[in-house]
Scaffold this motif. Structure first.
Motif, short mmCIF file in Angstrom:
data_model
loop_
_atom_site.label_atom_id
_atom_site.label_comp_id
_atom_site.label_asym_id
_atom_site.label_seq_id
_atom_site.Cartn_x
_atom_site.Cartn_y
_atom_site.Cartn_z
N TYR A 1 -9.06 10.04 6.35
CA TYR A 1 -8.42 9.14 5.38
C TYR A 1 -7.52 8.18 6.13
O TYR A 1 -7.06 8.44 7.22
CB TYR A 1 -7.67 9.90 4.28
N MET B 1 6.95 7.43 -4.34
CA MET B 1 5.57 7.12 -4.67
C MET B 1 4.68 7.58 -3.51
O MET B 1 4.92 7.22 -2.36
CB MET B 1 5.45 5.62 -4.90
N PRO B 2 3.66 8.37 -3.79
CA PRO B 2 2.78 8.85 -2.71
C PRO B 2 2.01 7.69 -2.08
O PRO B 2 1.64 6.72 -2.73
CB PRO B 2 1.82 9.82 -3.40
N GLU B 3 1.78 7.85 -0.79
CA GLU B 3 1.06 6.83 -0.04
C GLU B 3 -0.42 6.84 -0.44
O GLU B 3 -1.03 7.89 -0.54
CB GLU B 3 1.20 7.13 1.45
N GLN B 4 -0.98 5.66 -0.67
CA GLN B 4 -2.39 5.53 -1.03
C GLN B 4 -3.25 5.94 0.16
O GLN B 4 -2.99 5.56 1.28
CB GLN B 4 -2.69 4.08 -1.43
N LYS B 5 -4.27 6.71 -0.11
CA LYS B 5 -5.21 7.14 0.92
C LYS B 5 -6.58 6.55 0.62
O LYS B 5 -7.01 6.50 -0.53
CB LYS B 5 -5.33 8.67 0.95
N ASP C 1 -7.94 15.18 5.69
CA ASP C 1 -7.42 15.92 4.54
C ASP C 1 -7.85 17.38 4.64
O ASP C 1 -8.49 17.78 5.63
CB ASP C 1 -7.84 15.27 3.22
N THR D 1 -4.48 4.91 5.70
CA THR D 1 -3.41 4.34 4.89
C THR D 1 -3.46 2.81 5.01
O THR D 1 -4.22 2.27 5.81
CB THR D 1 -2.04 4.84 5.38
#
Length: 66
Positions: free
Chosen positions: A43, A1-5, A37, A45
């Motif tokens: 951004y 699961m990609p890390e939320q930014k 980015d 985490t």
């Protein structure tokens, strides 16, 4: 699961502080510089947010000097 930014304004809103405060902490070296980015936007985490919470809202009885 990609890390939320999260963008800086999202973090600031969540912590009830200004985006400028976060930038100031980074500029003064009180908080590590954010990741950027491809567009050059900051951004953050969840881990970054937790570190900011610990910095900005220290546990009761903790002395913080600026």
């Amino acid at each position: 699961m990609p890390e939320q930014k999260y963008r800086i304004h999202e973090v600031a809103d969540r912590l009830h502080i200004s985006s400028q405060s976060i930038r100031n902490y980074e500029k003064r070296g009180l908080f590590p510089p954010p990741r950027m980015d491809a567009r050059g936007w900051r951004y953050y985490t969840e881990d970054d947010i937790n570190k900011l919470i610990a910095f900005y809202h220290p546990p009761p009885g903790t002395r913080v000097s600026a």
